[in-house]
Design a protein around this motif. Structure first.
Motif, PDB file in Angstrom:
ATOM      1  N   GLU A  79       0.827  -1.205   0.000  1.00  0.00           N
ATOM      2  CA  GLU A  79       0.000   0.000   0.000  1.00  0.00           C
ATOM      3  C   GLU A  79       0.861   1.254   0.000  1.00  0.00           C
ATOM      4  O   GLU A  79       0.584   2.226  -0.704  1.00  0.00           O
ATOM      5  CB  GLU A  79      -0.934   0.003   1.207  1.00  0.00           C
ATOM      6  N   VAL A  80       1.930   1.246   0.795  1.00  0.00           N
ATOM      7  CA  VAL A  80       2.834   2.402   0.856  1.00  0.00           C
ATOM      8  C   VAL A  80       3.497   2.618  -0.494  1.00  0.00           C
ATOM      9  O   VAL A  80       3.549   3.738  -1.021  1.00  0.00           O
ATOM     10  CB  VAL A  80       3.904   2.204   1.955  1.00  0.00           C
ATOM     11  N   ARG A  86       2.545   1.701  -3.432  1.00  0.00           N
ATOM     12  CA  ARG A  86       1.608   2.098  -4.489  1.00  0.00           C
ATOM     13  C   ARG A  86       1.137   3.534  -4.330  1.00  0.00           C
ATOM     14  O   ARG A  86       0.727   4.169  -5.303  1.00  0.00           O
ATOM     15  CB  ARG A  86       0.436   1.118  -4.529  1.00  0.00           C
ATOM     16  N   VAL A  87       1.202   4.059  -3.114  1.00  0.00           N
ATOM     17  CA  VAL A  87       0.863   5.463  -2.902  1.00  0.00           C
ATOM     18  C   VAL A  87       1.922   6.368  -3.517  1.00  0.00           C
ATOM     19  O   VAL A  87       1.620   7.377  -4.158  1.00  0.00           O
ATOM     20  CB  VAL A  87       0.689   5.764  -1.399  1.00  0.00           C
ATOM     21  N   VAL A  88       3.202   5.983  -3.347  1.00  0.00           N
ATOM     22  CA  VAL A  88       4.290   6.840  -3.836  1.00  0.00           C
ATOM     23  C   VAL A  88       4.669   6.533  -5.278  1.00  0.00           C
ATOM     24  O   VAL A  88       5.319   7.338  -5.942  1.00  0.00           O
ATOM     25  CB  VAL A  88       5.542   6.717  -2.938  1.00  0.00           C
ATOM     26  N   GLN A 120       4.409   5.662  -9.422  1.00  0.00           N
ATOM     27  CA  GLN A 120       3.752   6.258 -10.583  1.00  0.00           C
ATOM     28  C   GLN A 120       3.042   5.159 -11.352  1.00  0.00           C
ATOM     29  O   GLN A 120       3.673   4.348 -12.024  1.00  0.00           O
ATOM     30  CB  GLN A 120       4.784   6.949 -11.478  1.00  0.00           C
ATOM     31  N   ARG A 121       1.710   5.141 -11.238  1.00  0.00           N
ATOM     32  CA  ARG A 121       0.919   4.105 -11.875  1.00  0.00           C
ATOM     33  C   ARG A 121      -0.007   4.709 -12.925  1.00  0.00           C
ATOM     34  O   ARG A 121      -0.454   5.846 -12.786  1.00  0.00           O
ATOM     35  CB  ARG A 121       0.075   3.361 -10.832  1.00  0.00           C
TER      36      ARG A 121
END
Length: 255
Positions: A189-190, A192-194, A196-197
């Motif tokens: 989760e961490v 994927r927050v930071v 670039q998707r």
């Protein structure tokens, strides 16, 4: 209306994908293939015309134990797994097969945490290795002066990559719908927050085949066991067969 086969990340749970493909291969021909992590390896073989029986044999081969063999001393930037056995298998598959349909693998550029789709015209064995380079497990892979790691770090099931390639329908085989560890889920989760998707995709038909129950523990996903391989292959076959009726318009591409 192109239909893509999308294969997830999942470590040794990739045997589940092999079982699913064994059930699907006689009646479904994808018009493109996308994979992340172990799905990139299975996907390369499938796109290259490797028979389902040969893919099953690969997963049932006791020599697969070597691909997750630890090495010492452990250094965070080098990982805890010897990459040589996996690289040998990747190079062998790369030499023996070439995609017969459009194919892409996903990788993550570090330290920028940027998710990248690599099409078949640019793929070298290094890209396939990078797509499996789980941080702290395998070392990152340097390609063209940049460093890359496992594509599943930012997106376990890269449906977006198939959409970029022009797919309007997707048959997805997801061996890892839920990470097998609370700590891993929190870390993911961490990241994927930071990271670039790409933006979430919408407006396409997606049929997802996934295990009815978790395949096993984190340890199971990293240590080869003949019993687990057979069980996961069988479960993949059963789940794919059970979901065949949901494939809808994708099934018009029956073999």
């Amino acid at each position: 209306m192109p239909c893509a086969l999308v294969l997830s990340a999942g470590g040794l749970f990739g045997a589940y994908q092999a079982g699913a493909w064994n059930a699907l291969s006689g009646r479904f021909r994808p018009e493109m293939v996308v994979g992340a992590s172990v799905g990139a390896i299975n996907g390369w073989a499938i796109a290259g015309g490797c028979s389902a029986a040969e893919i099953l044999a690969m997963w049932l081969d006791p020599a697969m134990t070597a691909v997750t063999r630890p090495h010492f001393p452990f250094l965070p930037w080098k990982g805890c797994i010897d990459p040589a056995p996996l690289e040998k298998r990747v190079r062998d598959l790369y030499q023996r097969f070439r995609p017969r349909v459009p194919y892409s693998a996903t990788i993550v550029e570090v330290p920028w945490m940027r998710l990248v789709r690599v099409g078949q015209d640019r793929i070298a064995p290094e890209h396939l290795m990078a797509s499996c380079a789980v941080p702290l497990g395998y070392p990152p892979v340097r390609i063209g002066g940049r460093w890359y790691v496992d594509g599943g770090v930012l997106d376990i099931l890269p449906v977006w990559a198939a959409v970029e390639m022009g797919a309007t329908r997707v048959l997805a085989v997801n061996a890892l719908p839920r990470l097998p560890s609370l700590a891993l889920r929190a870390a993911a989760e961490v990241v994927r927050v930071v990271g670039q998707r790409p933006a979430r995709v919408s407006g396409i038909e997606v049929v997802e085949i996934c295990p009815r129950a978790p395949l096993g523990t984190l340890r199971d996903s990293a240590i080869w066991s003949a019993e687990n391989m057979r069980r996961w292959i069988r479960q993949g076959e059963e789940d794919a067969a059970a979901n065949w009726s949901r494939l809808g318009s994708c099934s018009q591409h029956d073999a």
